[in-house]
Design an enzyme around this catalytic site. Structure first.
Site, PDB file in Angstrom:
ATOM      1  N   ARG A 295      -6.689   6.303  -6.131  1.00  0.00           N
ATOM      2  CA  ARG A 295      -6.362   7.451  -5.811  1.00  0.00           C
ATOM      3  C   ARG A 295      -6.367   8.100  -7.340  1.00  0.00           C
ATOM      4  O   ARG A 295      -7.146   9.514  -7.479  1.00  0.00           O
ATOM      5  CB  ARG A 295      -5.071   7.786  -5.507  1.00  0.00           C
ATOM      6  CG  ARG A 295      -4.738   7.236  -4.009  1.00  0.00           C
ATOM      7  CD  ARG A 295      -3.321   7.105  -3.551  1.00  0.00           C
ATOM      8  NE  ARG A 295      -2.582   8.244  -3.469  1.00  0.00           N
ATOM      9  CZ  ARG A 295      -1.274   8.589  -3.299  1.00  0.00           C
ATOM     10  NH1 ARG A 295      -0.598   7.437  -2.993  1.00  0.00           N
ATOM     11  NH2 ARG A 295      -0.797   9.662  -2.942  1.00  0.00           N
TER      12      ARG A 295
ATOM     13  N   ILE B 207       0.712  -1.143  -0.025  1.00  0.00           N
ATOM     14  CA  ILE B 207      -0.035  -0.069   0.166  1.00  0.00           C
ATOM     15  C   ILE B 207       0.909   1.224  -0.243  1.00  0.00           C
ATOM     16  O   ILE B 207       1.980   1.282   0.385  1.00  0.00           O
ATOM     17  CB  ILE B 207      -0.899   0.128   1.363  1.00  0.00           C
ATOM     18  CG1 ILE B 207      -0.281   0.035   2.471  1.00  0.00           C
ATOM     19  CG2 ILE B 207      -1.899  -1.239   1.144  1.00  0.00           C
ATOM     20  CD1 ILE B 207      -1.377   0.117   3.717  1.00  0.00           C
ATOM     21  N   ASP B 208       0.307   2.403  -0.449  1.00  0.00           N
ATOM     22  CA  ASP B 208       1.153   3.489  -0.739  1.00  0.00           C
ATOM     23  C   ASP B 208       1.540   4.020   0.667  1.00  0.00           C
ATOM     24  O   ASP B 208       1.026   3.956   1.840  1.00  0.00           O
ATOM     25  CB  ASP B 208       0.352   4.628  -1.382  1.00  0.00           C
ATOM     26  CG  ASP B 208       0.275   4.258  -2.708  1.00  0.00           C
ATOM     27  OD1 ASP B 208       0.676   3.376  -3.483  1.00  0.00           O
ATOM     28  OD2 ASP B 208      -0.968   4.800  -3.327  1.00  0.00           O
ATOM     29  N   LYS B 209       2.773   4.708   0.503  1.00  0.00           N
ATOM     30  CA  LYS B 209       3.288   5.372   1.767  1.00  0.00           C
ATOM     31  C   LYS B 209       2.211   6.060   2.516  1.00  0.00           C
ATOM     32  O   LYS B 209       2.214   6.338   3.641  1.00  0.00           O
ATOM     33  CB  LYS B 209       4.640   6.077   1.524  1.00  0.00           C
ATOM     34  CG  LYS B 209       5.127   6.929   2.561  1.00  0.00           C
ATOM     35  CD  LYS B 209       6.509   7.667   2.140  1.00  0.00           C
ATOM     36  CE  LYS B 209       6.958   8.578   3.381  1.00  0.00           C
ATOM     37  NZ  LYS B 209       7.992   9.302   2.874  1.00  0.00           N
TER      38      LYS B 209
END
Length: 244
Positions: free
Chosen positions: A176, A56-58
């Site tokens: 996103r 998962i993204d930072k």
């Protein structure tokens, strides 16, 4: 500086001989980010070897699953590749969002490795509760990746909405980019708001996988969103999430 021992103790969701599931805080990478501390590196420095099953993204908080050995890692990553894993995210977005929808927009990677929809923005159209682009409008000069995101609105005040989001495909930055390109950007997302001072309100919420090491039990994991997420939707009762 974040210490692995305390993070692990405070944020473990599930653990056995094969896997470790953590509720990752926003602002910490899972692995592989240059010049940054990430969970895999922190674990290794503490003497623990972990293999990320997914990323998962930072900027995203929430559930992330690690394997403790390569045998478990291989079986789990194959499930992600075959799309037999059920994933759910929570997102707070701007705009007057419909009750539910499906976003079927191809993605591509452009300059500076930035993910974008592989078609002109003006070609995106909604038919009922589904957004897409005509095949004739999809770019042909770049490699494209078919991508599908489904969502339902859990709460809204007309200006903001809390969505339960299912990324059917698992492309980088998919949720996103898809939400932003149809006009409902995730609040605090630095991809689309360079001047935002708050965290990105995207949270990895639920994950279901087949656990071969548990006689093929279906393992259902959940990470509750933290106060830093819920404070953005002040009058929402988080107990309502149990009914979804």
């Amino acid at each position: 500086m974040i210490e692995w021992a305390s993070l692990r103790a405070e944020r473990v969701l599930a653990e056995d001989a094969a896997i470790l599931a953590l509720n990752k805080p926003a602002g910490v990478s899972v692995t592989g980010e240059r010049h940054d501390t990430d969970l895999v590196r922190m674990a290794a420095e503490a003497g623990e070897t972990l293999y990320p099953v997914h990323r998962i993204d930072k900027a995203t908080s929430g559930l992330v699953l690690f394997a403790k050995d390569l045998a478990a890692h291989g079986g789990l990553t194959r499930q992600f590749n075959k799309r037999t894993v059920d994933k759910r995210y929570l997102a707070v977005v701007t705009g007057d969002v419909p009750e539910r929808g499906a976003i079927e927009l191809p993605l591509s990677t452009g300059r500076k490795n930035r993910v974008r929809v592989a078609a002109p923005r003006e070609a995106i159209a909604a038919t009922g509760d589904r957004w897409g682009v005509p095949a004739s409008q999809v770019f042909t000069h770049v490699k494209t990746y078919p991508s599908l995101t489904e969502f339902e609105t859990v709460w809204t005040d007309g200006a903001r909405a809390l969505l339960a989001v299912r990324p059917v495909t698992g492309r980088r930055h998919q949720i996103r980019v898809h939400l932003a390109w149809i006009g409902f950007a995730v609040v605090g997302d630095p991809l689309f708001d360079k001047h935002s001072t708050q965290r990105t309100l995207l949270h990895s919420w639920r994950l279901s996988v087949d656990a071969a090491w548990r006689d093929d039990e279906r393992l259902a994991l959940e990470a509750e969103p933290g106060a830093d997420f819920l404070s953005a939707i002040g009058d929402f009762d988080p107990k309502a999430l149990a009914d979804l």
